[in-house]
Design a protein around this motif. Structure first.
Motif, short mmCIF file in Angstrom:
data_model
loop_
_atom_site.label_atom_id
_atom_site.label_comp_id
_atom_site.label_asym_id
_atom_site.label_seq_id
_atom_site.Cartn_x
_atom_site.Cartn_y
_atom_site.Cartn_z
N CYS A 86 3.77 46.90 24.41
CA CYS A 86 4.69 45.79 24.62
C CYS A 86 4.93 45.62 26.12
CB CYS A 86 6.01 46.02 23.88
SG CYS A 86 7.20 46.99 24.81
N ALA A 90 7.47 46.05 27.74
CA ALA A 90 8.31 47.09 28.32
C ALA A 90 7.57 48.42 28.41
CB ALA A 90 9.59 47.26 27.50
N HIS A 147 6.09 50.13 25.81
CA HIS A 147 6.04 50.97 24.62
C HIS A 147 4.69 50.82 23.95
CE1 HIS A 147 10.49 49.90 24.84
NE2 HIS A 147 10.42 51.18 25.16
N CYS A 179 7.53 44.80 19.05
CA CYS A 179 7.59 46.21 19.37
C CYS A 179 8.69 46.89 18.53
CB CYS A 179 7.89 46.37 20.85
SG CYS A 179 8.29 48.06 21.32
N ALA A 197 10.16 49.57 19.14
CA ALA A 197 11.15 50.24 19.99
C ALA A 197 12.16 49.27 20.59
CB ALA A 197 10.45 51.03 21.09
N CYS A 198 11.67 48.11 21.03
CA CYS A 198 12.59 47.20 21.71
C CYS A 198 12.57 45.78 21.15
CB CYS A 198 12.31 47.18 23.22
SG CYS A 198 10.76 46.37 23.63
ZN LIG Z 1 8.94 47.80 23.53
#
Ligand SMILES: [Zn+2]
Length: 143
Positions: A8, A10, A12, A35, A37-38
């Motif tokens: 992603c 960010a 991840h 993603c 995670a985020c």
């Molecule tokens: Zn992410």
């Protein structure tokens, strides 16, 4: 079923399972790939190093990712710049002087940024001072 390694915006890394590359493309276009995670929907495929170690090479699985990879690289680059710019001290036109002081240990080492003319840049490089030039895209965030 295909497993793609995704990254992603960010940074991840995660796996996505798709029926096919077309399925991945279609889901991504609809914003269905995000993603875990985020939640970012700006994801791209990355070639997997580990996967090729455990099984037979699957060249088809990593084929047409060029465009994604480029867009992602640009995003990651601007993110890296962001980091760099927020974590370094802006010394402006004092940059060559300050870089020298740090290099010759007259002041404690720290991350600095600033401006240098071509000549100043050249002479710092000649003195062995580690300086990097970055093409920074215009943005009013950093003024
Ligand atoms: Zn992410």
């Amino acid at each position: 079923m295909k497993i793609f390694d995704l990254l992603c915006v960010a940074g991840h890394r995660f796996e996505g399972w798709f029926a096919s590359a077309e399925d991945y493309g279609a889901q991504r276009a609809k914003g269905l790939v995000s993603c875990p995670a985020c939640g970012a929907q700006e994801v791209g495929r990355v070639p997997s190093a580990t996967r090729f170690n455990v099984g037979a090479p699957q060249p088809a699985a990593q084929a047409p990712a060029g465009h994604d990879a480029l867009a992602l690289a640009q995003k990651l680059y601007s993110r890296m710049l962001d980091e760099l710019l927020t974590k370094s001290e802006d010394v402006g036109t004092q940059f060559p002087d300050e870089a020298r002081r740090i290099h010759y240990k007259e002041v404690p080492a720290r991350s600095i940024r600033g401006q240098a003319t071509d000549e100043e840049h050249e002479s710092m490089v000649e003195e062995g001072i580690p300086v990097a030039r970055l093409p920074i895209p215009p943005s009013d965030r950093w003024n």
